[in-house]
Design a protein around this motif. Sequence first.
Motif, mmCIF file in Angstrom:
data_model
loop_
_atom_site.group_PDB
_atom_site.id
_atom_site.type_symbol
_atom_site.label_atom_id
_atom_site.label_comp_id
_atom_site.label_asym_id
_atom_site.label_seq_id
_atom_site.Cartn_x
_atom_site.Cartn_y
_atom_site.Cartn_z
ATOM 1 N N PHE A 148 -3.556 -10.102 -44.937
ATOM 2 C CA PHE A 148 -4.027 -10.130 -43.553
ATOM 3 C C PHE A 148 -5.375 -9.441 -43.475
ATOM 4 N N ARG A 149 -6.129 -9.786 -42.444
ATOM 5 C CA ARG A 149 -7.449 -9.214 -42.211
ATOM 6 C C ARG A 149 -7.415 -8.459 -40.892
ATOM 7 N N VAL A 150 -7.962 -7.261 -40.880
ATOM 8 C CA VAL A 150 -7.982 -6.443 -39.675
ATOM 9 C C VAL A 150 -9.147 -6.891 -38.786
ATOM 10 N N LEU A 151 -8.824 -7.338 -37.572
ATOM 11 C CA LEU A 151 -9.836 -7.741 -36.594
ATOM 12 C C LEU A 151 -10.173 -6.592 -35.646
ATOM 13 N N ARG A 152 -9.167 -5.764 -35.339
ATOM 14 C CA ARG A 152 -9.359 -4.568 -34.518
ATOM 15 C C ARG A 152 -8.557 -3.443 -35.165
ATOM 16 N N LYS B 181 -5.208 -5.405 -34.373
ATOM 17 C CA LYS B 181 -5.185 -6.855 -34.202
ATOM 18 C C LYS B 181 -5.502 -7.437 -35.571
ATOM 19 N N LEU B 182 -4.637 -8.315 -36.042
ATOM 20 C CA LEU B 182 -4.771 -8.854 -37.389
ATOM 21 C C LEU B 182 -4.880 -10.367 -37.377
ATOM 22 N N HIS B 183 -5.508 -10.896 -38.414
ATOM 23 C CA HIS B 183 -5.441 -12.331 -38.690
ATOM 24 C C HIS B 183 -4.596 -12.449 -39.943
#
Length: 67
Positions: A19-23, A11-13
Amino acid sequence: MLMSSGDKAAKLHYGPSTFRVLRPGQHVFCAVSGEVILLEELRYWSAQHQEAYASPEIATKRLLGEV
């Protein structure tokens, strides 16, 4: 059987240039085609729509509202 982070979609932002990894995970899915995109191959996304795209052609069509 236990699943590793590589077995699940990440799951990314999506930001304007990164992008930033959220999951954690090894891949995401193209918002248009559903194609699996490995994170190390992810080059096209929309920060506005928070979507990943498998190719520049798909990204362009999506952003022009053609798909």
